[in-house]
Enzyme design. Structure first.
Site, PDB file in Angstrom:
ATOM      1  CE  LYS A  86      -0.420   1.431   4.738  1.00  0.00           C
ATOM      2  NZ  LYS A  86      -1.173   1.680   5.925  1.00  0.00           N
ATOM      3  CG  HIS A 126      -5.003  -1.230   7.264  1.00  0.00           C
ATOM      4  ND1 HIS A 126      -4.407  -2.180   6.472  1.00  0.00           N
ATOM      5  CD2 HIS A 126      -4.052  -0.303   7.492  1.00  0.00           C
ATOM      6  CE1 HIS A 126      -3.147  -1.839   6.245  1.00  0.00           C
ATOM      7  NE2 HIS A 126      -2.917  -0.700   6.851  1.00  0.00           N
TER       8      HIS A 126
END
Ligand code: NAD
Length: 495
Positions: free
Chosen positions: A155, A247
């Site tokens: 990410k 997340h």
């Protein structure tokens, strides 16, 4: 989730880490590979090749990694013979990936392995996302992108939907989706996987896991630290992009998803995608009403005066270090059940937790009892101290009358299973080598998540947007408390 157990040795592999001298590689990836080596999972012929712009040779890189292991692996886990074995697997290739003429160095190094062409090749891209496309293109040009190759993307995958699509397009031109591993390390955490097992390998919970019995769901991912040295990266990102888009939405998916036919790579991801697609779409009015941006001011954190975010990054900024929001999964199972999400830096403590709050009993059966009746709550602790706790009401032992008392059933991983819980990266890196994409994000998931947060990004890009201040070391801005209070609810702070 499926496949061989975590300790089964993997096949020989050339594990190349672009950004091999960077913070992520030295702090997370190499310690994870060390621990897998310690547990006998890396076979002979497993090489680790760090690629970076740093001007170091193999020996220099080995010394750097040895220092990193000493710093980032617990002392009681470090064994000299394993350290030596791991260092023996290491190589370094100095390469600026944008320098087309230098790529032959990596090509030559990878072609000289004893395992020959049949070796599995992992390319872990621990570099800026702007380099993902160019790296894949060069890998293709020098013939290193084969059927036995896999690419791992860290990410952030883009900064919005358009940039994510551009990256995915570029990587997808070289690698088939089944060879692309978009990592979200939350999915590698034991307790997150156990959430699936608890839901789907038991029968008692699933009948209750819906709007008939669940009042609401809370997900909190809080950090006690500030941005520290990552300030310049963070200031361009913020909590929405850094935490919520990936997340937190992944955790929502695992809580809310329907049971897949089997827990395997595509069915789990299909079900997660359906959750993202069912999130209530945000309008500008809903963003203003249901999404709170915050930024930490100076305050007492762990008994020490912590500077404000603006002081840490060196200028006034409208980047949010905190987000709280309310959403809903608009489907048959969850209609009407609020999902409250919250994440922030410089909060009162570091904790990641999912709390499923059940409804009150339909009828007060103990009108003359003493003591509180509290709704049942299932706390799923992701970190630290992974485990689960079910809060119930019980009768306090004793004669006469009925006194009610809240009690909890605890499942602490450490207490129940003993030993060390492997770090998420340990599991995920081995899944990459095995080619198991179940715990990685598929392209459509990443893009659906970006699409959902886009109205927030748009609304917050106005010059007048200002995150609300909260003192360091607290639970975030007051508006985040109000977000629940106006629904007659409150955040479950850790006990
Ligand atoms: P870093 O600045 O510490 O390291 C960057 C690494 O990339 C160095 O090894 C550097 O030599 C190499 N590099 C940079 N440009 C290069 C080029 N043109 N050619 C070859 N090598 C090049 O960064 P980091 O903290 O390790 O993060 C790397 C990436 O992973 C970033 O995109 C970051 O957002 C992401 N990430 C980092 C963390 C973390 O905990 N550090 C966590 C999640 C994601």
């Amino acid at each position: 989730m499926n496949g061989p157990s975590v300790g089964t040795p993997v096949e020989p592999c050339d594990f190349t880490v672009f950004g091999g001298t960077g913070d992520l590689a030295l702090r997370k990836l190499l310690p994870a590979l060390y621990l897998r080596d310690r547990d006998g999972q890396l076979p002979d012929g497993f090489r680790i090749i760090g690629v970076s712009r740093a001007d170091v040779d193999d020996d220099g890189y080995r010394a750097m990694v040895e220092g990193a292991l000493a710093e980032h692996v617990a002392h009681d886990e470090l064994a000299d013979d394993v350290v030596r074995r791991l260092l023996g697997r290491l190589h370094h290739v100095t390469l600026d990936v944008e320098d087309v003429g230098a790529w032959h160095r990596l090509h030559d190094r990878l072609k000289d392995g004893a395992a020959g062409e049949d070796v599995i090749r992992v390319f872990y891209l621990a570099v800026a996302p702007a380099l993902f496309g160019p790296i894949c293109e060069h890998l293709d040009q020098v013939g290193l992108a084969t059927d036995r190759s896999r690419v791992v993307l860290e990410k952030p995958i883009g900064t919005d939907l358009a940039t994510a699509e551009t990256i995915n397009e570029a990587v997808g031109r070289v690698f088939d989706e089944s060879h692309i591993f978009r990592i979200d390390h939350y999915l590698g955490k034991e307790s997150v996987q156990n959430l699936l097992v608890t839901r789907f390998a038991n029968t008692f919970l699933e009948p209750l896991w819906n709007s008939h019995w669940v009042d609401h769901v809370q997900i909190t991912v809080s950090e006690a630290l500030g941005v520290g040295e990552r300030g310049s990266y963070y200031d361009r990102s913020g909590a929405l992009r850094d935490m919520v888009q990936n997340h937190l939405l992944q955790l929502v998916c695992l809580v809310a998803m329907e049971p897949p036919t089997y827990v395997d790579r595509e069915t789990v991801r299909d079900e997660k995608l359906k959750v993202l697609q069912a999130l209530r779409p945000l309008t500008p009015e809903l963003v203003d009403r249901d999404v709170v941006a915050g930024q930490y001011a100076a305050g007492l954190s762990g008994g020490v005066l912590a500077p404000s975010y603006a002081d840490e990054v060196g200028h006034e900024s409208s980047t949010e270090t905190f987000v709280a929001l309310k959403t809903e999964v608009q489907n048959w199972r969850w209609a009407g059940v609020p999902f409250y999400l919250r994440t922030g830096k410089r909060m009162s403590e570091r904790v990641s937790e999912i709390v499923v709050v059940f409804k009150e009993p339909p009828h007060p059966m103990f009108p003359h009892s003493e003591g509180p009746t509290e709704p049942n709550r299932l706390h799923i602790r992701v970190q630290p101290d992974e485990g689960m706790r079910l809060h119930m009401t019980a009768k306090e032992p004793g004669p006469g009358g009925i006194r009610l008392r809240p009690v909890s059933l605890d499942l602490s991983y450490a207490a129940a299973f003993g030993g060390r819980s492997p770090d998420a990266y340990e599991r995920l890196l081995m899944d990459v080598v095995r080619g198991n994409t179940t715990l990685f994000m598929r392209r459509d998931e990443v893009e659906a998540a970006w699409a959902w947060v886009t109205p927030i990004l748009d609304r917050w890009s106005r010059p007048s947007h200002r995150p609300r201040r909260y003192p360091a070391g607290t639970h975030g801005p007051v508006a985040a408390v109000t977000l629940l209070e106006r629904d007659g609810r409150s955040w479950q702070e850790t006990e």
